[in-house]
Design a protein around this motif. Structure first.
Motif, mmCIF file in Angstrom:
data_model
loop_
_atom_site.group_PDB
_atom_site.id
_atom_site.type_symbol
_atom_site.label_atom_id
_atom_site.label_comp_id
_atom_site.label_asym_id
_atom_site.label_seq_id
_atom_site.Cartn_x
_atom_site.Cartn_y
_atom_site.Cartn_z
ATOM 1 N N VAL A 146 1.437 6.221 -5.576
ATOM 2 C CA VAL A 146 1.429 6.202 -4.111
ATOM 3 C C VAL A 146 0.589 5.042 -3.589
ATOM 4 O O VAL A 146 1.023 4.295 -2.702
ATOM 5 C CB VAL A 146 0.920 7.547 -3.544
ATOM 6 N N ARG A 147 -0.591 4.859 -4.149
ATOM 7 C CA ARG A 147 -1.480 3.798 -3.662
ATOM 8 C C ARG A 147 -0.866 2.413 -3.891
ATOM 9 O O ARG A 147 -0.912 1.541 -3.015
ATOM 10 C CB ARG A 147 -2.848 3.898 -4.336
ATOM 11 N N MET A 148 -0.283 2.186 -5.048
ATOM 12 C CA MET A 148 0.352 0.898 -5.347
ATOM 13 C C MET A 148 1.560 0.667 -4.445
ATOM 14 O O MET A 148 1.779 -0.437 -3.939
ATOM 15 C CB MET A 148 0.774 0.853 -6.814
ATOM 16 N N SER A 149 2.342 1.717 -4.238
ATOM 17 C CA SER A 149 3.545 1.600 -3.417
ATOM 18 C C SER A 149 3.201 1.179 -2.001
ATOM 19 O O SER A 149 3.862 0.319 -1.415
ATOM 20 C CB SER A 149 4.309 2.932 -3.389
ATOM 21 N N ILE A 150 2.168 1.774 -1.428
ATOM 22 C CA ILE A 150 1.786 1.463 -0.044
ATOM 23 C C ILE A 150 1.250 0.038 0.069
ATOM 24 O O ILE A 150 1.626 -0.711 0.982
ATOM 25 C CB ILE A 150 0.743 2.474 0.482
ATOM 26 N N GLU A 167 -5.382 1.985 4.398
ATOM 27 C CA GLU A 167 -5.985 3.196 3.835
ATOM 28 C C GLU A 167 -5.474 4.439 4.548
ATOM 29 O O GLU A 167 -5.201 5.467 3.903
ATOM 30 C CB GLU A 167 -7.511 3.115 3.937
ATOM 31 N N ASN A 168 -5.301 4.358 5.855
ATOM 32 C CA ASN A 168 -4.755 5.495 6.611
ATOM 33 C C ASN A 168 -3.318 5.801 6.200
ATOM 34 O O ASN A 168 -2.936 6.969 6.090
ATOM 35 C CB ASN A 168 -4.811 5.207 8.118
ATOM 36 N N VAL A 169 -2.534 4.746 5.964
ATOM 37 C CA VAL A 169 -1.147 4.945 5.515
ATOM 38 C C VAL A 169 -1.135 5.622 4.146
ATOM 39 O O VAL A 169 -0.336 6.527 3.880
ATOM 40 C CB VAL A 169 -0.384 3.599 5.468
ATOM 41 N N LYS A 170 -2.050 5.204 3.263
ATOM 42 C CA LYS A 170 -2.146 5.819 1.927
ATOM 43 C C LYS A 170 -2.499 7.298 2.027
ATOM 44 O O LYS A 170 -1.931 8.134 1.315
ATOM 45 C CB LYS A 170 -3.194 5.088 1.080
ATOM 46 N N LEU A 171 -3.442 7.637 2.916
ATOM 47 C CA LEU A 171 -3.849 9.036 3.068
ATOM 48 C C LEU A 171 -2.693 9.906 3.541
ATOM 49 O O LEU A 171 -2.512 11.037 3.070
ATOM 50 C CB LEU A 171 -5.029 9.132 4.038
ATOM 51 N N GLU A 172 -1.884 9.376 4.477
ATOM 52 C CA GLU A 172 -0.699 10.113 4.933
ATOM 53 C C GLU A 172 0.323 10.228 3.805
ATOM 54 O O GLU A 172 0.930 11.277 3.605
ATOM 55 C CB GLU A 172 -0.060 9.433 6.149
ATOM 56 N N ALA A 173 0.492 9.152 3.053
ATOM 57 C CA ALA A 173 1.468 9.153 1.953
ATOM 58 C C ALA A 173 1.107 10.177 0.881
ATOM 59 O O ALA A 173 1.989 10.822 0.293
ATOM 60 C CB ALA A 173 1.560 7.762 1.341
ATOM 61 N N LEU A 174 -0.210 10.341 0.651
ATOM 62 C CA LEU A 174 -0.663 11.277 -0.381
ATOM 63 C C LEU A 174 -0.432 12.742 0.003
ATOM 64 O O LEU A 174 -0.623 13.632 -0.813
ATOM 65 C CB LEU A 174 -2.134 11.029 -0.697
ATOM 66 N N LYS A 175 -0.002 12.981 1.237
ATOM 67 C CA LYS A 175 0.372 14.335 1.655
ATOM 68 C C LYS A 175 1.802 14.676 1.224
ATOM 69 O O LYS A 175 2.225 15.829 1.331
ATOM 70 C CB LYS A 175 0.251 14.473 3.177
#
Length: 260
Positions: A146-150, A167-175
Motif C-alpha cells: 500500500v505504501r509503495m503504491s501510493i 501520508e494522509n492518502v496512505k493512511l486512508e489507503a491502509l483502511k
C-alpha cells in the motif's frame, strides 16, 4: 454518511447539495473522502453524490472479483434509491473505468463524463501481468504494498513537496481490506476496452491527464480522444491531480459543469 443494501451488502455514500446530480467515483485504494475538498465547491450549484466503491471505505466486499460492471450496478442502485434519473459522472482512475461501465449499461442516465487520470483503454498484456504481481505482493506484505503504491502515484518532484498529503492518502489507503484490494485488482484486470463510449456518445466528455503520470502514461492515453468530441486538459504532474493540481482542477471541473 448514508447506506443502502445491495445484494445484502452495505454500500456507503454521501448526498449533499441541490441541482444537477454529480456522481463522484474514487480510485483504487481511495474512498469517498478523497473528494472532501472539492465537494463544498461543487455542492454550491449541484447535488453531489460521493460513493464508497466495493471493498473500499465503508462499503463491504461482494465475492472475490469486483468487476467494473458490478461497481456500476451499485452506483445505479444508489441513483434509483435517490430517484435520480440522470447525472454527470466524475471518476478518478478506477472510478473512471466504473463510470465508463455505467455509461455502457445505462447510457440514458449519463448527462456528462469526466475521466480524471483515467482511461477508456483496457489493460495491456503487460499491465495484466503486473496486476497478478500486485496481487501476490499485497498478500505477502500488505502494508509495504500500500505504501509503495501510493508513493508511485505522485510525480517525483512532488514526493517531498507533498509529504503530509501523501501520508494522509496512505493512511486512508491502509483502511482498505486485503480482500477489497485483491478483488479490485482482479476486476480492473478483466475490464474491457470502452473507447467506443468516447467515440459514439454525444454527451459532454472531459479527459484530464497528468503529463508525468507514472501509472497511465500520458502519450499512450492522449490518442484515445482522436476523432471524438472529448475535451482534453493536461496538468504537468502525476496521477493525483486532485492533490497535485488542486486549485486548477477545481476550476476546470466547475467550468465543465457550468456548461452542462
Amino acid at each position: 454518511m448514508k447506506q443502502i443494501l445491495y445484494k445484502n451488502t452495505a454500500i456507503s455514500f454521501s448526498d449533499i447539495g441541490k441541482g444537477t446530480a454529480v456522481v463522484l467515483l474514487h480510485g483504487f485504494l481511495e474512498n469517498k473522502t478523497m473528494w472532501r475538498e472539492l465537494v463544498p465547491s461543487l455542492a454550491k450549484k449541484n447535488r453531489v453524490i460521493s460513493i464508497d466503491l466495493l471493498g473500499h471505505g465503508e462499503t463491504d466486499c461482494i465475492g472475490y472479483v469486483h468487476s467494473m460492471e458490478e461497481n456500476a450496478e451499485i452506483v445505479d442502485a444508489i441513483l434509483s434509491h435517490l430517484r435520480i434519473r440522470k447525472a454527470v459522472f466524475i471518476g478518478h482512475s478506477m472510478g473512471g473505468y466504473i463510470a465508463l461501465a455505467f455509461a455502457e449499461l445505462h447510457i440514458n442516465k449519463v448527462k456528462g463524463l469526466v475521466l480524471l487520470n483515467s482511461t477508456a483503454l483496457e489493460d495491456s498484456i503487460e499491465r495484466k501481468i503486473n496486476r497478478d504481481r500486485a496481487i501476490k505482493a499485497v498478500k505477502q506484505n500488505y502494508i509495504n504494498f500500500v505504501r509503495m503504491s501510493i508513493a508511485n502515484l505522485f510525480s517525483e518532484n512532488n514526493r517531498d513537496l507533498l509529504k503530509n498529503e501523501i501520508e494522509n492518502v496512505k493512511l486512508e489507503a491502509l483502511k482498505t481490506p486485503l480482500r477489497g484490494i485483491v478483488a479490485s485488482l482482479e476486476g480492473m484486470k478483466i475490464r474491457k476496452d470502452r473507447q467506443f463510449i468516447l467515440k459514439e456518445t454525444d454527451f459532454p466528455k472531459l479527459l484530464i491527464l497528468g503529463e508525468k503520470d507514472g501509472v497511465l502514461l500520458y502519450k499512450d492515453n492522449v490518442s484515445q480522444i482522436v476523432a471524438t468530441n472529448t475535451e482534453l486538459i493536461s496538468f504537468p504532474d502525476g496521477h493525483m491531480s486532485h492533490i497535485e493540481n488542486k486549485e486548477e482542477l477545481e476550476k476546470v471541473i466547475v467550468s465543465f459543469l457550468n456548461k452542462i
